[in-house]
Design a protein around this motif. Structure first.
Motif, PDB file in Angstrom:
ATOM      1  N   MET A 294       0.849  -1.191   0.000  1.00  0.00           N
ATOM      2  CA  MET A 294       0.000   0.000   0.000  1.00  0.00           C
ATOM      3  C   MET A 294       0.881   1.237   0.000  1.00  0.00           C
ATOM      4  O   MET A 294       1.866   1.324   0.705  1.00  0.00           O
TER       5      MET A 294
ATOM      6  N   LYS B 187       1.882   4.810   1.041  1.00  0.00           N
ATOM      7  CA  LYS B 187       1.630   5.682   2.175  1.00  0.00           C
ATOM      8  C   LYS B 187       2.269   7.035   1.907  1.00  0.00           C
ATOM      9  O   LYS B 187       3.414   7.112   1.502  1.00  0.00           O
TER      10      LYS B 187
ATOM     11  N   TYR C 281      -2.379   6.464  -5.613  1.00  0.00           N
ATOM     12  CA  TYR C 281      -3.033   5.242  -5.138  1.00  0.00           C
ATOM     13  C   TYR C 281      -2.726   4.114  -6.110  1.00  0.00           C
ATOM     14  O   TYR C 281      -2.292   4.356  -7.245  1.00  0.00           O
ATOM     15  N   CYS C 282      -2.909   2.884  -5.662  1.00  0.00           N
ATOM     16  CA  CYS C 282      -2.556   1.708  -6.458  1.00  0.00           C
ATOM     17  C   CYS C 282      -3.761   0.788  -6.641  1.00  0.00           C
ATOM     18  O   CYS C 282      -4.651   0.728  -5.789  1.00  0.00           O
TER      19      CYS C 282
ATOM     20  N   GLU D 146      -5.910  -1.349  -3.821  1.00  0.00           N
ATOM     21  CA  GLU D 146      -6.038  -0.670  -2.533  1.00  0.00           C
ATOM     22  C   GLU D 146      -7.499  -0.322  -2.240  1.00  0.00           C
ATOM     23  O   GLU D 146      -8.307  -0.149  -3.155  1.00  0.00           O
ATOM     24  N   GLU D 147      -7.792  -0.205  -0.966  1.00  0.00           N
ATOM     25  CA  GLU D 147      -9.130   0.219  -0.549  1.00  0.00           C
ATOM     26  C   GLU D 147      -9.231   1.744  -0.680  1.00  0.00           C
ATOM     27  O   GLU D 147      -8.395   2.477  -0.158  1.00  0.00           O
TER      28      GLU D 147
ATOM     29  N   LYS E 147     -10.190   5.307   0.258  1.00  0.00           N
ATOM     30  CA  LYS E 147     -10.589   5.957   1.507  1.00  0.00           C
ATOM     31  C   LYS E 147     -10.854   7.448   1.345  1.00  0.00           C
ATOM     32  O   LYS E 147     -11.525   8.048   2.184  1.00  0.00           O
TER      33      LYS E 147
ATOM     34  N   ASP F 105     -12.364  -2.239  -4.483  1.00  0.00           N
ATOM     35  CA  ASP F 105     -11.020  -1.685  -4.431  1.00  0.00           C
ATOM     36  C   ASP F 105     -10.712  -0.964  -5.741  1.00  0.00           C
ATOM     37  O   ASP F 105     -11.398  -1.146  -6.746  1.00  0.00           O
ATOM     38  N   TYR F 106      -9.646  -0.169  -5.732  1.00  0.00           N
ATOM     39  CA  TYR F 106      -9.254   0.539  -6.947  1.00  0.00           C
ATOM     40  C   TYR F 106      -8.949  -0.454  -8.076  1.00  0.00           C
ATOM     41  O   TYR F 106      -8.267  -1.462  -7.865  1.00  0.00           O
TER      42      TYR F 106
ATOM     43  N   ASN G 129      -4.495   2.707 -11.254  1.00  0.00           N
ATOM     44  CA  ASN G 129      -3.463   3.392 -10.487  1.00  0.00           C
ATOM     45  C   ASN G 129      -3.517   4.883 -10.818  1.00  0.00           C
ATOM     46  O   ASN G 129      -3.976   5.271 -11.897  1.00  0.00           O
TER      47      ASN G 129
END
Length: 235
Positions: free
Chosen positions: A1, A3, A48-49, A52-53, A55, A98-99, A102
């Protein structure tokens, strides 16, 4: 993930998020201001990837962002290019998945991050805001449908011509009124046009020889935009 370090900064929401801002009540604006935060991304840094969830809903304040998907054989397909002030990264949350793509900063970029839990709460109590996102998703779907047809049915020249016009319409031109205000590597241009890098380089060279465009490194100058639009229409 992936960050990212949060950086708390003041942001003028009334201008940077004006499309949404004018639909909110005073109380809703305060909720948005208190829950949102600013993040900075370096060139080529992932935002983001896939997998991933989701948010946060994101609003690009400064810079350029590309939405892409890795395909077969390591090739990437650029799905969309985001410009200020556009919202992105929220569809997956609405779909409760999820995504699927990307996102990365095409150049140094500043993004406003708004937690999706806050966005959903605001939508529940504000029908105008709900209609805004329905409209945005509908527009994005229409663009995606059109690009799917164009990228699968047009020939290489038509696809590349369409991509150059898309970049012009999205990011505009520099002060000379002809040079695209975005500098893409040949690989990125190929990924945007659904072709190999070698085909993109070859077709660009052909456009130069035909005096349709001029090249200066990554700078692309549109010399004959009318002819470029004709090539795009003809496919």
């Amino acid at each position: 993930m992936v960050k990212q370090q949060k950086r708390e900064e003041e942001v003028d929401f009334s201008t940077s998020l004006s499309e949404v801002w004018r639909l909110l009540t005073g109380k809703e604006r305060e909720i948005l201001r208190n829950s949102s935060f600013i993040q900075h991304f370096k060139r080529n840094e992932l935002i983001y990837c896939e997998g991933e969830e989701p948010k946060d809903m994101m609003c690009l304040l400064k810079g350029k962002v590309k939405i892409f998907k890795d395909g077969v054989g390591g090739r990437s397909q650029i799905i969309r290019m985001i410009k200020p002030i556009q919202y992105f990264g929220y569809r997956a949350s609405f779909a409760q998945e999820d995504y699927l793509t990307n996102a990365s900063a095409f150049e140094a970029s500043t993004v406003c991050m708004i937690p999706m839990v806050v966005v959903r709460d605001l939508i529940k109590g504000n029908s105008d805001l709900a209609m805004f996102f329905i409209r945005q998703l509908s527009v994005d779907l229409g663009i995606a449908d059109e690009r799917t047809v164009n990228l699968t049915q047009k020939h290489i020249r038509g696809r590349l011509a369409e991509s150059l016009l898309f970049l012009k319409d999205s990011y505009g031109l520099e002060e000379d009124g002809a040079t695209l205000s975005i500098y893409l590597a040949r690989e990125d241009l190929a990924n945007l046009s659904n072709m190999t890098t070698s085909n993109a380089i070859r077709t660009l060279s052909t456009f130069v020889a035909e005096h349709i465009i001029a090249l200066d490194g990554r700078k692309i100058k549109l010399i004959d935009e009318d002819r470029l639009r004709k090539i795009s229409r003809m496919g």
